[in-house]
Design an enzyme around this catalytic site. Structure first.
Site, PDB file in Angstrom:
ATOM      1  N   MET A  40      71.623  28.676  35.163  1.00 56.08           N
ATOM      2  CA  MET A  40      70.281  28.682  35.763  1.00 56.08           C
ATOM      3  C   MET A  40      69.246  28.538  34.637  1.00 56.08           C
ATOM      4  O   MET A  40      68.094  28.919  34.788  1.00 56.08           O
ATOM      5  CB  MET A  40      70.044  29.975  36.546  1.00 56.08           C
ATOM      6  N   HIS A  47      75.712  31.383  27.033  1.00 62.86           N
ATOM      7  CA  HIS A  47      75.860  30.058  27.659  1.00 62.86           C
ATOM      8  C   HIS A  47      76.405  29.055  26.637  1.00 62.86           C
ATOM      9  O   HIS A  47      77.271  28.227  26.947  1.00 62.86           O
ATOM     10  CB  HIS A  47      74.505  29.521  28.127  1.00 62.86           C
ATOM     11  N   LYS A 176      80.639  38.133  31.708  1.00 65.34           N
ATOM     12  CA  LYS A 176      79.629  39.125  32.079  1.00 65.34           C
ATOM     13  C   LYS A 176      79.494  39.197  33.596  1.00 65.34           C
ATOM     14  O   LYS A 176      79.277  40.251  34.160  1.00 65.34           O
ATOM     15  CB  LYS A 176      78.279  38.818  31.436  1.00 65.34           C
ATOM     16  N   GLN A 180      81.783  37.221  39.937  1.00 59.32           N
ATOM     17  CA  GLN A 180      81.403  35.849  40.289  1.00 59.32           C
ATOM     18  C   GLN A 180      82.530  34.879  39.918  1.00 59.32           C
ATOM     19  O   GLN A 180      82.963  34.048  40.726  1.00 59.32           O
ATOM     20  CB  GLN A 180      80.119  35.494  39.542  1.00 59.32           C
ATOM     21  N   LEU A 216      74.625  39.636  26.198  1.00 60.00           N
ATOM     22  CA  LEU A 216      73.534  38.657  26.268  1.00 60.00           C
ATOM     23  C   LEU A 216      73.323  38.275  27.727  1.00 60.00           C
ATOM     24  O   LEU A 216      74.284  38.096  28.482  1.00 60.00           O
ATOM     25  CB  LEU A 216      73.865  37.416  25.437  1.00 60.00           C
ATOM     26  N   SER A 218      70.095  36.277  30.383  1.00 58.87           N
ATOM     27  CA  SER A 218      68.753  35.683  30.479  1.00 58.87           C
ATOM     28  C   SER A 218      67.739  36.755  30.851  1.00 58.87           C
ATOM     29  O   SER A 218      66.573  36.688  30.472  1.00 58.87           O
ATOM     30  CB  SER A 218      68.738  34.583  31.540  1.00 58.87           C
TER      31      SER A 218
HETATM   32  O1  PAF Z   1      75.841  32.673  36.517  1.00 58.94           O
HETATM   33  C1  PAF Z   1      74.861  31.946  36.826  1.00 58.94           C
HETATM   34  O2  PAF Z   1      74.029  31.585  35.993  1.00 58.94           O
HETATM   35  C2  PAF Z   1      74.694  31.502  38.262  1.00 58.94           C
HETATM   36  O3  PAF Z   1      75.111  32.506  39.142  1.00 58.94           O
HETATM   37  C3  PAF Z   1      75.396  30.169  38.570  1.00 58.94           C
HETATM   38  C4  PAF Z   1      76.887  30.262  38.420  1.00 58.94           C
HETATM   39  C5  PAF Z   1      74.849  29.081  37.664  1.00 58.94           C
HETATM   40  C6  PAF Z   1      75.111  29.752  40.017  1.00 58.94           C
HETATM   41  O4  PAF Z   1      73.752  29.603  40.263  1.00 58.94           O
END
Ligand code: PAF
Length: 326
Positions: A40, A47, A176, A180, A216, A218
């Site tokens: 995002m 990242h 982290k 998900q 870490l 955002s």
């Molecule tokens: O982990 C993230 O940044 C978000 O949940 C993702 C996987 C990009 C989906 O919007």
């Protein structure tokens, strides 16, 4: 909604579904493997570690940047979520790895607009939503899902769409957000998605501040200097539980050690005028996400892995973290 004028970048930017599909078709035609790093934006070294891993393992790497409204509840921080596209592109430009004399840099950035991703429109209030959504039933209401019941439906929906457009050979997610990543792997399996194969959905270890271990994120950008100074409390609490568990204590006793540590830190923070509140700390089976029984103990080698996870509020910022046990 238009994504506005794009900043300059040496990395090709794909700002529509059709551009991304055409790019992917070229890669198929050239028999190139494609790694996808879904983000995002507001990129940090966590990242970038996914990007570098993808560069190592694929001929081509595409990073998607899309702030997904469907994974924010109406009362959450969609409006203030950091949007730092020029800085993100700059950081991506600096990523480079060499694989047998082949110098690899990110091949493309996919920047879809909201209307591209939600042709039927998108409302943050689930009750008002119309169109098609993806739910991973039975795996979305525990751990993070208990505090954020809308969250995984939004994530599963957007990631399905990203996978449909990019059809990645490999996809990379950070540990982290362990629930998900595990849930998305299950989703690939359940929906029989051809790309990526569930085994090609990779979970990369959490990147931490080398000085105090804070994961870490955002959202760390929201923290004031004072808040930042106590933000590693959750990690320290998880480590306290981990050492009790490793020493053979039962789940309840291990979690109590974490909660005691957090309670002490909260007291000290309050004296310094910093608001902090533990949301939860829990242990769940990593395969079923079921909460472990209070008397469960570490299994000898070969036992099922356990996720020790939690969330803490520091001021108005909610931070999450986890440790995989076993
Ligand atoms: O982990 C993230 O940044 C978000 O949940 C993702 C996987 C990009 C989906 O919007």
């Amino acid at each position: 909604m238009s994504i506005g004028t794009l900043p300059e970048s040496p990395i090709p930017m794909l700002s529509s579904i059709s551009a991304c599909r055409a790019w992917r078709q070229d890669a198929f035609d050239q028999k190139k493997t494609v790694g996808l790093v879904p983000t995002m934006g507001a990129l940090h070294d966590g990242h970038l570690s996914l990007v570098r891993r993808s560069l190592h393992e694929n001929d081509l790497t595409v990073v998607s940047i899309f702030v997904n409204p469907a994974q924010f509840a109406p009362h959450e921080d969609l409006g203030t979520y950091p949007r730092t596209l020029p800085g993100d592109l700059e950081q991506l430009t600096r990523q480079q790895v060499t694989v047998s004399h082949d110098v690899r840099t990110p091949s493309a950035v996919f920047l879809p607009g909201i209307q591209d991703m939600y042709p039927s429109g998108i409302h943050q209030d689930v009750a008002l939503q119309k169109g098609t959504f993806v739910e991973v039933k039975g795996y979305s209401h525990q751990m993070e899902g208990a505090s954020r019941p809308h969250f995984f439906r939004g994530v599963a929906t957007i990631v399905t769409k990203l996978f449909n457009v990019v059809q990645p050979t490999n996809a990379y997610f950070g540990q982290k957000d362990i629930q998900q990543a595990l849930l998305l792997r299950r989703m690939c399996r359940d929906l029989l998605l051809p790309h990526p194969d569930p085994d090609h959905l990779h979970i990369i270890p959490t990147k931490r501040d080398p000085l105090d271990g804070l994961a870490l994120s955002s959202r760390n950008a929201y923290l004031s200097a004072e808040e930042r100074s106590v933000a590693n409390t959750l990690y320290k609490a998880l480590q306290a539980a981990e050492s009790e568990w490793t020493a053979g204590k039962a789940k309840d006793a291990s979690i109590r050690a974490a909660e005691d540590l957090a309670a002490g830190a909260v007291k000290e923070a309050v004296v310094r005028g910093i608001e902090m509140r533990l949301d939860y700390i829990e242990m769940n089976n990593a395969n079923t996400f079921e909460v472990l029984d209070g008397q469960s103990q570490r299994q000898p080698v070969g036992g099922e892995p356990v996720v020790l996870s939690g969330a803490v509020w520091v001021g108005k910022t909610r931070l999450i973290d986890n440790i995989v046990l076993g």
